[in-house]
Design a protein around this motif. Structure first.
Motif, mmCIF file in Angstrom:
data_model
loop_
_atom_site.group_PDB
_atom_site.id
_atom_site.type_symbol
_atom_site.label_atom_id
_atom_site.label_comp_id
_atom_site.label_asym_id
_atom_site.label_seq_id
_atom_site.Cartn_x
_atom_site.Cartn_y
_atom_site.Cartn_z
ATOM 1 N N VAL A 225 6.626 12.508 -33.904
ATOM 2 C CA VAL A 225 7.358 12.714 -32.650
ATOM 3 C C VAL A 225 6.445 12.835 -31.434
ATOM 4 O O VAL A 225 6.778 12.360 -30.347
ATOM 5 N N PHE A 226 5.291 13.460 -31.596
ATOM 6 C CA PHE A 226 4.427 13.747 -30.446
ATOM 7 C C PHE A 226 4.059 12.472 -29.684
ATOM 8 O O PHE A 226 3.993 12.471 -28.450
ATOM 9 N N ASP A 227 3.834 11.377 -30.416
ATOM 10 C CA ASP A 227 3.461 10.127 -29.757
ATOM 11 C C ASP A 227 4.561 9.634 -28.818
ATOM 12 O O ASP A 227 4.284 9.111 -27.733
ATOM 13 N N ARG A 228 5.823 9.839 -29.190
ATOM 14 C CA ARG A 228 6.926 9.418 -28.329
ATOM 15 C C ARG A 228 6.984 10.242 -27.053
ATOM 16 O O ARG A 228 7.276 9.727 -25.967
ATOM 17 N N ILE A 229 6.725 11.542 -27.196
ATOM 18 C CA ILE A 229 6.724 12.418 -26.025
ATOM 19 C C ILE A 229 5.639 11.999 -25.034
ATOM 20 O O ILE A 229 5.862 11.946 -23.820
ATOM 21 N N ILE A 230 4.462 11.664 -25.552
ATOM 22 C CA ILE A 230 3.367 11.221 -24.689
ATOM 23 C C ILE A 230 3.682 9.855 -24.077
ATOM 24 O O ILE A 230 3.409 9.602 -22.895
ATOM 25 N N LEU A 231 4.283 8.969 -24.860
ATOM 26 C CA LEU A 231 4.690 7.673 -24.323
ATOM 27 C C LEU A 231 5.675 7.827 -23.171
ATOM 28 O O LEU A 231 5.567 7.142 -22.138
ATOM 29 N N ALA A 232 6.649 8.724 -23.349
ATOM 30 C CA ALA A 232 7.643 8.948 -22.298
ATOM 31 C C ALA A 232 6.999 9.508 -21.035
ATOM 32 O O ALA A 232 7.404 9.176 -19.915
ATOM 33 N N ARG A 233 5.984 10.329 -21.205
ATOM 34 C CA ARG A 233 5.333 10.948 -20.041
ATOM 35 C C ARG A 233 4.459 9.953 -19.285
ATOM 36 O O ARG A 233 4.433 9.951 -18.052
ATOM 37 N N PHE A 234 3.736 9.086 -20.008
ATOM 38 C CA PHE A 234 2.804 8.167 -19.352
ATOM 39 C C PHE A 234 3.438 6.817 -19.015
ATOM 40 O O PHE A 234 2.946 6.104 -18.132
#
Length: 466
Positions: A225-234
């Motif tokens: 999940v963490f990768d999706r959160i970072i993708l959404a932020r950047f």
């Protein structure tokens, strides 16, 4: 075994089976929104459960012949979990803008996140009830629960998304309503398995087993999940949606491995308890061969699967899918060894250390590579992390048991999987040649595993699963 496998394939495959619906009805940004909400829910679901479902399963076997202590233990973990999950839900509803919103970039707080918080409350008890049914080897009820849950959630999703055009909110509503109904069913069903009591001694025993596993469970969340959160932020929710399609298709092997593993664990624990190490070693050989073969088959058929399963607007995911299939195949392979470590209570605490360290590596790598390489950086980070954890868990399994693993076969299967994946990623191969590769690999694996399969069948190992 067939009942277990079929039911678990349906449960684990909900997202996969609904992928054609989601990608045809949801634009990438809406699908990205859905994945961020479910990801945040899964994180807080881990905190609500505190690993008590694993403790319930482990000690249900321990107290199988002690009815009084079994009911006290299960009652303790059930009612303690209800208290914890209710407290967490209240905290999230009050402080959700500070505890949830920062992890859900671009997602509406109301109603999406609010409904997700309500859903979190329902997760732990249903999970615990299913774990107990699994340990009781009650295949009929276990399977009926999973299949009914799937059908209800699927039906509601179709109604809310297709008929009422609620987009991602419709899927979240379907999850929440289904969760509430099955929470009630689980509570009513668990009454016969429990005493309405929180026993201090049993609670301490359960927490000593479950707390060290929390980092392991959270690590799984970080890795998925963490990768999706970072993708959404950047970047944006569009990238999250496309990325998650590749991830979901890469997880096809997980659907089958989860079914096999859930049915395999009760058998494995019984064989460890009886000291039948030769049988366990033979089963490990078969599992590693089977999981590797599953990964190889999916990798070689990736283009065809993508065209069948998802809308054209998501086809940018094609280049990522083989990377994810290989990454999740490493996770499947490590399951065979993880189960052995989890049985040995003295060594189970190290699982959290290993997987949490892997998750930290994953987080750091995502923060470095996602801003630079977007979805590709995230996919390769997932691949590298899962490979490292797989190797370390194998070493830990060897240390925790007296089983003499057949390392030649294990390395052969893993290397074959990795080489075929690398070739598939770098070279475009015709469909005919890919089918030929599948056939040749299958024949080779059967030859290597012939003695193991024959030995297990001769000892009627699978009779218990019929």
């Amino acid at each position: 075994m067939i009942l277990y496998a079929s039911a678990i394939i349906i449960q684990k495959g909900i997202s996969f089976f609904l992928l054609p619906l989601y990608t045809s009805q949801l634009i990438p940004s809406e699908y990205g929104t859905l994945n961020i909400v479910t990801g945040v829910c899964s994180f807080y679901g881990v905190l609500a459960t505190l690993g008590m479902d694993a403790a319930a399963g482990r000690y249900y076997i321990e107290y199988k012949d002690d009815n009084e202590n079994r009911k006290k233990f299960i009652g303790t973990v059930v009612y303690f979990t209800i208290l914890v999950s209710m407290l967490l839900a209240v905290l999230l509803l009050i402080f959700g803008r500070y505890l949830v919103v920062p992890f859900a970039e671009g997602v509406p707080y109301y109603p999406h996140i609010i409904i997700g918080i309500v859903y979190i409350l329902t997760v732990p008890i249903y999970s615990m009830y299913q774990r107990i049914l699994l340990m009781k080897e009650n295949a009929n009820r276990y399977s009926a629960n999973l299949i009914t849950n799937f059908l209800m959630q699927t039906t509601l999703s179709i109604i809310f998304v297709v008929v009422f055009k609620l987009q991602s909110l419709g899927v979240i509503l379907a999850m929440c309503i289904t969760g509430i109904i099955f929470f009630i069913i689980s509570i009513r069903s668990l009454k016969v398995e429990t005493e309405t009591i929180i026993n201090k001694t049993h609670l301490i025993t359960a927490l000593k087993y479950s707390i060290p596993l929390i980092p392991h469970t959270l690590s799984n969340w970080v890795n998925t999940v963490f990768d999706r959160i970072i993708l959404a932020r950047f970047y944006s929710l569009v990238e999250v949606g496309i990325y998650n399609v590749a991830n979901q298709l890469g997880m096809i092997t997980n659907v089958f491995s989860a079914a096999i593993n859930q049915a395999y664990v009760p058998w494995l624990y019984g064989k460890i308890k009886d000291g039948q190490n030769i049988r366990i070693n033979q089963s490990i050989n078969i599992l590693t061969g089977l999981f590797s073969l599953l990964g190889i088959g999916i990798i070689l058929l990736t283009p065809e699967i993508l065209n069948i399963m998802v809308d054209e607007s998501y086809h940018e995911a094609l280049e990522l899918i083989p990377i994810f299939v290989l990454a999740y195949s490493y996770s499947n392979l490590y399951l065979a060894f993880l189960n052995i470590v989890m049985y040995h209570v003295k060594y189970a605490k190290y699982i959290g250390v290993v997987t949490f360290s892997g998750a930290c590596l994953n987080m750091v790598s995502n923060l470095i590579f996602i801003p630079r390489y977007s979805m590709y950086g995230a996919a390769l980070t997932s691949l590298g992390t899962k490979l490292i954890v797989y190797v370390v868990i194998m070493i830990l399994a060897r240390s925790s048991s007296k089983i003499r693993f057949d390392w030649f076969k294990i390395i052969l299967f893993t290397a074959t999987l990795t080489i075929i994946a690398a070739v598939s990623i770098t070279i475009k191969i015709s469909l005919g040649f890919r089918i030929l590769m599948c056939i040749v690999t299958l024949a080779g694996f059967i030859c290597v595993l012939n003695k193991d399969i024959s030995a297990l069948l001769n000892f009627s190992i699978f009779n218990k699963f019929d």
